[in-house]
Design a protein around this motif. Structure first.
Motif, mmCIF file in Angstrom:
data_model
loop_
_atom_site.group_PDB
_atom_site.id
_atom_site.type_symbol
_atom_site.label_atom_id
_atom_site.label_comp_id
_atom_site.label_asym_id
_atom_site.label_seq_id
_atom_site.Cartn_x
_atom_site.Cartn_y
_atom_site.Cartn_z
ATOM 1 N N ILE A 168 22.878 21.760 41.152
ATOM 2 C CA ILE A 168 23.003 22.797 42.166
ATOM 3 C C ILE A 168 23.390 24.128 41.525
ATOM 4 O O ILE A 168 23.882 24.160 40.410
ATOM 5 N N GLY A 169 23.172 25.221 42.265
ATOM 6 C CA GLY A 169 23.564 26.537 41.783
ATOM 7 C C GLY A 169 22.510 27.578 42.079
ATOM 8 O O GLY A 169 21.542 27.333 42.805
ATOM 9 N N ARG A 170 22.698 28.752 41.523
ATOM 10 C CA ARG A 170 21.766 29.860 41.729
ATOM 11 C C ARG A 170 20.356 29.466 41.287
ATOM 12 O O ARG A 170 20.157 29.026 40.165
ATOM 13 N N GLY A 171 19.405 29.656 42.191
ATOM 14 C CA GLY A 171 18.023 29.339 41.866
ATOM 15 C C GLY A 171 17.547 27.989 42.368
ATOM 16 O O GLY A 171 16.361 27.657 42.240
ATOM 17 N N ASP A 172 18.451 27.184 42.945
ATOM 18 C CA ASP A 172 18.084 25.864 43.452
ATOM 19 C C ASP A 172 17.023 25.991 44.535
ATOM 20 O O ASP A 172 17.224 26.638 45.556
ATOM 21 N N THR A 173 15.879 25.360 44.309
ATOM 22 C CA THR A 173 14.809 25.336 45.306
ATOM 23 C C THR A 173 14.543 23.920 45.797
ATOM 24 O O THR A 173 13.559 23.684 46.495
ATOM 25 N N VAL A 174 15.434 23.003 45.429
ATOM 26 C CA VAL A 174 15.157 21.592 45.713
ATOM 27 C C VAL A 174 16.206 20.964 46.626
ATOM 28 O O VAL A 174 15.948 20.740 47.820
ATOM 29 N N ILE A 175 17.386 20.682 46.093
ATOM 30 C CA ILE A 175 18.344 19.856 46.827
ATOM 31 C C ILE A 175 18.894 20.548 48.068
ATOM 32 O O ILE A 175 18.694 20.087 49.199
ATOM 33 N N MET A 176 19.598 21.646 47.877
ATOM 34 C CA MET A 176 20.218 22.322 49.011
ATOM 35 C C MET A 176 19.197 22.933 49.978
ATOM 36 O O MET A 176 19.344 22.798 51.196
ATOM 37 N N PRO A 177 18.141 23.601 49.478
ATOM 38 C CA PRO A 177 17.142 24.120 50.422
ATOM 39 C C PRO A 177 16.498 23.041 51.280
ATOM 40 O O PRO A 177 16.184 23.277 52.448
ATOM 41 N N ARG A 178 16.323 21.863 50.709
ATOM 42 C CA ARG A 178 15.736 20.762 51.477
ATOM 43 C C ARG A 178 16.667 20.360 52.622
ATOM 44 O O ARG A 178 16.215 20.148 53.757
ATOM 45 N N LEU A 179 17.952 20.263 52.339
ATOM 46 C CA LEU A 179 18.928 19.912 53.372
ATOM 47 C C LEU A 179 19.020 21.018 54.433
ATOM 48 O O LEU A 179 19.160 20.729 55.628
ATOM 49 N N ILE A 180 18.938 22.263 53.989
ATOM 50 C CA ILE A 180 18.994 23.387 54.933
ATOM 51 C C ILE A 180 17.797 23.350 55.882
ATOM 52 O O ILE A 180 17.941 23.581 57.092
ATOM 53 N N ARG A 181 16.618 23.056 55.351
ATOM 54 C CA ARG A 181 15.426 22.962 56.208
ATOM 55 C C ARG A 181 15.581 21.874 57.255
ATOM 56 O O ARG A 181 15.244 22.064 58.429
ATOM 57 N N VAL A 182 16.090 20.727 56.823
ATOM 58 C CA VAL A 182 16.283 19.619 57.763
ATOM 59 C C VAL A 182 17.290 20.018 58.839
ATOM 60 O O VAL A 182 17.108 19.712 60.022
ATOM 61 N N PHE A 183 18.344 20.718 58.431
ATOM 62 C CA PHE A 183 19.339 21.192 59.403
ATOM 63 C C PHE A 183 18.699 22.160 60.391
ATOM 64 O O PHE A 183 18.908 22.051 61.611
ATOM 65 N N ASP A 184 17.934 23.122 59.889
ATOM 66 C CA ASP A 184 17.315 24.126 60.757
ATOM 67 C C ASP A 184 16.328 23.500 61.739
ATOM 68 O O ASP A 184 16.081 24.050 62.823
ATOM 69 N N GLU A 185 15.771 22.363 61.347
ATOM 70 C CA GLU A 185 14.842 21.649 62.241
ATOM 71 C C GLU A 185 15.575 20.750 63.225
ATOM 72 O O GLU A 185 14.952 20.064 64.044
ATOM 73 N N GLY A 186 16.919 20.745 63.132
ATOM 74 C CA GLY A 186 17.722 19.945 64.046
ATOM 75 C C GLY A 186 17.742 18.469 63.735
ATOM 76 O O GLY A 186 18.094 17.648 64.587
ATOM 77 N N ARG A 187 17.408 18.112 62.480
ATOM 78 C CA ARG A 187 17.293 16.691 62.125
ATOM 79 C C ARG A 187 18.400 16.195 61.206
ATOM 80 O O ARG A 187 18.411 15.015 60.845
#
Length: 328
Positions: A168-187
């Protein structure tokens, strides 16, 4: 030192370049990848980008002939996908790099593997590198990463294998962004009791471990190392921290682990029978969010001199600041 860095256009590769260019003993870095993104590149006199396909042996031979060290960070990393794609991206590329490395007398081959090799559907704590691996690895990614490890250990080359956990850290396009997308989709729901612990690893700490591997003394060579922050966290607390820093509400609803795993199993089965696309839930994804997994890094500390300096909290803040400033 003249270094080839594969996967240099990705998250880990970009952050590794930032560390390598500061090392006086490194004077040349050939940075390769498929696509160069403005957000993940570095402009430095030591760095030359050469884009291409590592599945092409002639391309690999071309970029290796002028270096004496290899850092192989490129990979197809996904919990789902066609076996043939993983074989080409993670095994064929390894074969090509090893063949060329033997031809041109590479001094040290640093390979970035994965702790997904350790995963089982149960809590695991303080896993050591020499602990027995599961009889059946969880997915094609883990299986091909293990194949790549074995190829390297039997190649006759001098090597170091790193297994960094949840970068994790600056530039992460995998772990945290994936979780954020799932959150934004309400899932995004807490799976299990929400108290499972896990190792997370600052990308800067991983990059430092890579530099230490390039400089490793004889007793540290031809070894495999776990790499983490050395301070396991409650995983759902860390996820909540990310969401809170982004001005979002942390998840509170909980779902039973067995129920969600059953649903994931059915969705995987349906995908296999139909379009083969990644299902909304995978058993591996469910397991990593619900089960504890921590790794012992004492070997890396003892032999490599690895000392994680960036904390998980700092890495999370670094990520959220970057994520917000990049218009996410």
């Amino acid at each position: 030192m003249k270094v080839l860095l594969t996967g240099a256009t990705g998250f880990l590769g970009w952050r590794t370049l930032e560390v390598l260019v500061k090392e006086p003993r490194i004077n040349t870095i050939i940075a390769t990848g498929r696509t160069l993104k403005k957000t993940h590149q570095i402009d430095h006199e030591k760095v030359t980008y050469v884009l291409g396909d590592l599945e092409d042996l002639s391309f690999v031979q071309e970029i290796i002939q002028n270096v004496d060290y290899i850092v192989h960070a490129a990979a197809l990393s996904s919990p789902w996908g066609e076996k043939a794609l993983f074989e080409r991206a993670n095994v064929l590329t390894q074969k090509n790099l090893i063949k060329a490395a033997l031809e041109y007398g590479i001094k040290n081959f640093v390979f970035i593997s994965s702790p997904s090799l350790y995963f089982e559907f149960k809590d695991r704590f303080d896993i050591k590198e020499e602990d027995k691996l599961p009889k059946k690895l969880i997915n094609a990614y883990a299986k091909t990463k293990r194949k790549a490890e074995v190829l390297l250990t039997h190649s006759g080359l001098t090597y170091v294998i790193l297994r960094p956990r949840a970068i994790i850290g600056r530039g992460d396009t995998v772990i945290m962004p994936r979780l954020i997308r799932v959150f934004d989709e309400g899932r995004l729901k807490i799976i299990g009791n929400g108290k499972n612990i896990a190792d997370l690893t600052s990308v800067e700490n991983v990059a430092t471990a890579i530099l230490l591997s390039l400089q490793a003394k004889e007793e540290a060579l031809n070894q495999t190392y776990n790499i983490t922050n050395g301070a396991p966290v409650v995983l759902w607390d860390a996820i909540a921290d990310v969401l809170t820093q982004l001005g979002k509400k942390k998840p509170v609803k909980k779902l039973p682990y067995k129920l969600v795993k059953t649903i994931a199993t059915l969705l995987e089965f349906k995908s296999i029978l139909t379009n083969k696309k990644e299902p909304a839930l995978t058993r591996y994804g469910v397991g990593t969010l619900a089960k504890s997994l921590t790794m012992d890094i004492s070997k890396a500390k003892r032999l490599l001199g690895y000392n994680p300096k960036v904390t998980t909290e700092e890495a999370i803040t670094e990520f959220t600041n970057w994520y917000l400033s990049n218009g996410k």
